[in-house]
Scaffold this active site. Structure first.
Site, mmCIF file in Angstrom:
data_model
loop_
_atom_site.group_PDB
_atom_site.id
_atom_site.type_symbol
_atom_site.label_atom_id
_atom_site.label_comp_id
_atom_site.label_asym_id
_atom_site.label_seq_id
_atom_site.Cartn_x
_atom_site.Cartn_y
_atom_site.Cartn_z
ATOM 1 N N LYS A 1 0.811 -1.220 0.000
ATOM 2 C CA LYS A 1 0.000 0.000 0.000
ATOM 3 C C LYS A 1 0.845 1.270 0.000
ATOM 4 O O LYS A 1 0.474 2.263 -0.628
ATOM 5 C CB LYS A 1 -0.938 0.013 1.204
ATOM 6 N N GLY B 1 -8.481 -6.916 3.803
ATOM 7 C CA GLY B 1 -9.617 -7.515 4.513
ATOM 8 C C GLY B 1 -9.951 -6.809 5.809
ATOM 9 O O GLY B 1 -10.487 -7.409 6.733
ATOM 10 N N GLU C 1 -1.414 7.535 7.579
ATOM 11 C CA GLU C 1 -2.072 8.567 6.766
ATOM 12 C C GLU C 1 -3.130 9.277 7.601
ATOM 13 O O GLU C 1 -3.547 8.782 8.654
ATOM 14 C CB GLU C 1 -2.670 7.968 5.480
ATOM 15 N N LYS C 2 -3.548 10.421 7.126
ATOM 16 C CA LYS C 2 -4.598 11.196 7.780
ATOM 17 C C LYS C 2 -5.878 10.367 7.758
ATOM 18 O O LYS C 2 -6.223 9.765 6.746
ATOM 19 C CB LYS C 2 -4.783 12.507 6.995
ATOM 20 N N TYR C 3 -6.594 10.330 8.868
ATOM 21 C CA TYR C 3 -7.859 9.599 8.921
ATOM 22 C C TYR C 3 -8.988 10.575 8.625
ATOM 23 O O TYR C 3 -9.169 11.565 9.340
ATOM 24 C CB TYR C 3 -8.034 8.956 10.297
ATOM 25 N N GLU D 1 -9.836 1.813 -5.359
ATOM 26 C CA GLU D 1 -10.650 2.277 -4.233
ATOM 27 C C GLU D 1 -10.274 3.706 -3.840
ATOM 28 O O GLU D 1 -9.090 4.040 -3.756
ATOM 29 C CB GLU D 1 -10.465 1.356 -3.027
ATOM 30 N N ASN E 1 -7.227 -3.050 -5.805
ATOM 31 C CA ASN E 1 -7.326 -4.494 -5.652
ATOM 32 C C ASN E 1 -7.127 -5.129 -7.018
ATOM 33 O O ASN E 1 -7.892 -4.866 -7.946
ATOM 34 C CB ASN E 1 -8.668 -4.887 -5.050
ATOM 35 N N ARG F 1 -7.616 -7.876 -8.554
ATOM 36 C CA ARG F 1 -8.333 -9.154 -8.679
ATOM 37 C C ARG F 1 -9.817 -8.887 -8.896
ATOM 38 O O ARG F 1 -10.256 -7.751 -8.837
ATOM 39 C CB ARG F 1 -8.158 -9.942 -7.375
ATOM 40 N N VAL G 1 -15.527 -9.325 -4.616
ATOM 41 C CA VAL G 1 -16.771 -9.956 -4.168
ATOM 42 C C VAL G 1 -17.976 -9.274 -4.820
ATOM 43 O O VAL G 1 -18.888 -9.921 -5.326
ATOM 44 C CB VAL G 1 -16.890 -9.866 -2.620
HETATM 45 P P1 ADP Z 1 -8.391 -3.229 3.304
HETATM 46 O O1 ADP Z 1 -7.317 -3.374 2.278
HETATM 47 O O2 ADP Z 1 -8.132 -3.981 4.542
HETATM 48 O O3 ADP Z 1 -9.781 -3.432 2.737
HETATM 49 P P2 ADP Z 1 -8.584 -0.346 2.986
HETATM 50 O O4 ADP Z 1 -7.342 0.423 2.907
HETATM 51 O O5 ADP Z 1 -9.295 -0.663 1.703
HETATM 52 O O6 ADP Z 1 -8.322 -1.700 3.773
HETATM 53 O O7 ADP Z 1 -9.607 0.388 3.982
HETATM 54 C C1 ADP Z 1 -10.807 -0.222 4.396
HETATM 55 C C2 ADP Z 1 -11.736 0.789 5.007
HETATM 56 O O8 ADP Z 1 -11.109 1.472 6.115
HETATM 57 C C3 ADP Z 1 -12.190 1.919 4.104
HETATM 58 O O9 ADP Z 1 -13.261 1.554 3.288
HETATM 59 C C4 ADP Z 1 -12.545 3.016 5.088
HETATM 60 O O10 ADP Z 1 -13.816 2.777 5.664
HETATM 61 C C5 ADP Z 1 -11.507 2.838 6.167
HETATM 62 N N1 ADP Z 1 -10.328 3.701 5.929
HETATM 63 C C6 ADP Z 1 -9.130 3.341 5.432
HETATM 64 N N2 ADP Z 1 -8.290 4.400 5.355
HETATM 65 C C7 ADP Z 1 -8.962 5.466 5.797
HETATM 66 C C8 ADP Z 1 -8.661 6.863 5.981
HETATM 67 N N3 ADP Z 1 -7.471 7.385 5.668
HETATM 68 N N4 ADP Z 1 -9.626 7.672 6.463
HETATM 69 C C9 ADP Z 1 -10.849 7.188 6.785
HETATM 70 N N5 ADP Z 1 -11.197 5.896 6.651
HETATM 71 C C10 ADP Z 1 -10.281 5.035 6.172
#
Ligand code: ADP
Length: 453
Positions: free
Chosen positions: A116, A163, A199-201, A274, A289, A291, A294
Site C-alpha cells: 500500500k 480484509g 495517513e490522515k484519517y 478504491e 485491488n 483481482r 466480491v
Molecule cells: P483493506 O485493504 O483492509 O480493505 P482499505 O485500505 O481498503 O483496507 O480500507 C478499508 C476501510 O477502512 C475503508 O473503506 C474506510 O472505511 C476505512 N479507511 C481506510 N483508510 C482510511 C482513511 N485514511 N480515512 C478514513 N477511513 C479510512
C-alpha cells in the site's frame, strides 16, 4: 482460448468462475480441501481433485499441490478467484514459470499495488490525489512530528494489509506509539510483513471504488463506481452501484483517475481502484485491488458487462469487448452479503448444517452461492454463504426489491445475517441513501435508543 481452467478457490466465487467457463465452453478443474468435498463447485466442475486437508495453508494456499494438479490435469490457466492466491505475486510468477496462465495481472503489477505504501507513492508520482501521509514508519519522533502537522485522527496501516485487518485509528499523540507497535505485531502475524505507514484519517467519508478492465493492447475502460460505505470493522456489508452520492461529473472524474492509476502500473486484467470521497466531492486514492472483487456482480447488473468473461478473455490475449463509449450504466443495483454468523451474538461465525434452503428469485434478483439444502458449512473458512443482488430502474425500486427478496429467503439450521439485513434495508437513513462509513455505528446507536425497556 484456454484448453482447461483450474479454479484455485472454493465457495461462491469458485461457482461463479466455473459458470463463466461453462458458458464460454472451457472445461474446468476444481480443487478442494477434505472439508469441501460436498461443495457445489466440486460437482459443477468438469473434474475435481482433493488437494489437502481442511486447513487453508495445506490446501487452498498450498502452491505445490495446486500447480501439480494443474500440470497433471492439463489445465493451461488458473483462475484464483478472490482471497487465497489471488493477490500473491509469487504465485503469479510460479504459474508463469510453469507455462500456466495466471488469470490476473502480472506478478510485477500485483507487487506494485499490493504494497500500500508503494502504491501510494506510485499514485503520487502520477498526480493522483492521496490522503496526506508519511511512508514506512521507522522513527517514532518523525511519526509524531508528521501527525502533529496533519492533525489527529490518523490511521496506522500495514503496507501488506487487507480484509480490514492491520489498521488502527489514533486520536491523540499519547496513543500513537502503542498503536504503531500493536499494528506492526498484527501486520507480522497476518501478513508476514511488519511494515506500517501512517495517513490522515478522514472522518466518515464514503468508500467509493471504480471497476476497471484493461487488456494487453493498452485499452482501459471503467464500468462506473460502487459505493461500499456500509461497513462493519472496515469490512463491507452492503454495496450499491451507482453511488447515491456521485454526480455524473464526479463519476467521470473518478473513472478517468482510475484508468490513469491502472495505466501507471501497465495493468492487465480486471481490477478495482478504491477511493475515499469526502463531503466536498474531493476524492483520494486508497488502494487498488488487483483481482476480481466480491461485489463485482452489481456492476455487471448496471453495465451489462460479464466481468468474469471479460477477465478470462483478456487473460487469453483478447481485447476488451466494449469501448468506453459503448458502456451505458442503467438502473441501480444493491448487494447484501449473507454470512453464516449470529447477528445477536456480535456476528459470531455459525458453522453447521443447513437443513432448509429456498433462495429468492424473480425479475432483477440474482443469488450467487455454493450452498444448498443439506449442505454443511465447514468452520474453517470465510463465513460468506451467499450474495443477494437486486437490480431495478431506480434505487428505491432496487431497495424494495431487496427487501422483498430477503423476506423470501429461507435458510434454516444455521444462524445467518438475513434478519440483520432485513432491518437495515428498511432503515430510513439507508433508504435516503445519505450514509457514509460511520453509518453502522450511528445505526446501532439509533437502534439501541429505540429499544423498548
Ligand atoms: P483493506 O485493504 O483492509 O480493505 P482499505 O485500505 O481498503 O483496507 O480500507 C478499508 C476501510 O477502512 C475503508 O473503506 C474506510 O472505511 C476505512 N479507511 C481506510 N483508510 C482510511 C482513511 N485514511 N480515512 C478514513 N477511513 C479510512
Amino acid at each position: 482460448m484456454f484448453k482447461k481452467v483450474l479454479v484455485a478457490n472454493r465457495g461462491e466465487v469458485a461457482v461463479r468462475v466455473i459458470r463463466a467457463c461453462r458458458e464460454i465452453g472451457i472445461p474446468t478443474v476444481a480443487v478442494y480441501s477434505e472439508a469441501d468435498a460436498d461443495s457445489l463447485h466440486v460437482s459443477l466442475a468438469t473434474e475435481a481433485y482433493c488437494i489437502g486437508p481442511a486447513e487453508s495453508a495445506k490446501s487452498y494456499l498450498n502452491i505445490p499441490s495446486i500447480i501439480s494438479t494443474a500440470l497433471i490435469s492439463g489445465a493451461d490457466a488458473i483462475h484464483p478467484g478472490y482471497g487465497f492466491m489471488s493477490e500473491r505475486a509469487d504465485f503469479a510468477d510460479i504459474c508463469e514459470q510453469h507455462g500456466i496462465k495466471f488469470i490476473g495481472p502480472t506478478g510485477d503489477a500485483i507487487r506494485k499495488m499490493g504494497d500500500k505504501a508503494q502504491a501510494r507513492a506510485t499514485m503520487q508520482d502520477k498526480d493522483i490525489p492521496i490522503t496526506p501521509g508519511m511512508g514506512i514508519v521507522d522513527d517514532i519522533n518523525k511519526a509524531k512530528k508528521f501527525c502533529k502537522k496533519v492533525g489527529y485522527p490518523v490511521i496506522v496501516k500495514a503496507t501488506a494489509g487487507g480484509g480490514g485487518k492491520g489498521m488502527r485509528i489514533v486520536n491523540q499523540e499519547s496513543e500513537l506509539e502503542e498503536n504503531i507497535i500493536l499494528c506492526k505485531t498484527e501486520a507480522q502475524k497476518f501478513f508476514g510483513n511488519p511494515a506500517v505507514y501512517i495517513e490522515k484519517y478522514l472522518v466518515n467519508p464514503r468508500h467509493i471504488e471504480v471497476q476497471i478492465l484493461a487488456d494487453k493492447f493498452g485499452n482501459v475502460v471503467y464500468l462506473g463506481e460502487r459505493d461500499c460505505s456500509i461497513q462493519r470493522r472496515h469490512q463491507k456489508l452492503v454495496e450499491e452501484a451507482p453511488s447515491p452520492a456521485v454526480s455524473e461529473k464526479v463519476r467521470e472524474k473518478l473513472g478517468r483517475t482510475a484508468v490513469k492509476a491502472a495505466k501507471a502500473v501497465k495493468y492487465e486484467g480486471v481490477g478495482t481502484v478504491e477511493f475515499l470521497l469526502d463531503k466536498n466531492n474531493n476524492f483520494y486514492f486508497m488502494e487498488m485491488n488487483t483481482r476480481l472483487q466480491v461485489e463485482h456482480g452489481i456492476t455487471e447488473m448496471i453495465s451489462n458487462v460479464d466481468i468474469v468473461r471479460e477477465q478470462i478473455n483478456i487473460a487469453a490475449g483478447k481485447s476488451i469487448s466494449v469501448s468506453q463509449r459503448d458502456i451505458e450504466l442503467r438502473g441501480h443495483a444493491i448487494e447484501c452479503r449473507i454470512n453464516a454468523e449470529d447477528p445477536d451474538r456480535n456476528f459470531l461465525p455459525a458453522a453447521g448444517q443447513i437443513n432448509g434452503y429456498v433462495a429468492p428469485g424473480g425479475f432483477g434478483v440474482r443469488v450467487d452461492s455454493h450452498v444448498y439444502s443439506g449442505y454443511t458449512i465447514p468452520p474453517y473458512y470465510d463465513s460468506l454463504i451467499s450474495k443477494v443482488m437486486c437490480w431495478a430502474p431506480t434505487r428505491e425500486q432496487a431497495r424494495r426489491r431487496m427487501y422483498r427478496a430477503l423476506k423470501e429467503y429461507v435458510i434454516t439450521g444455521v444462524k445467518t445475517t438475513l434478519p440483520f439485513y432485513q432491518d437495515l434495508i428498511e432503515d430510513p437513513v439507508f433508504s435516503q441513501g445519505k450514509f457514509d462509513t460511520g453509518f453502522l455505528e450511528d445505526y446501532n446507536n439509533r437502534k439501541a435508543q429505540n429499544k423498548p425497556e
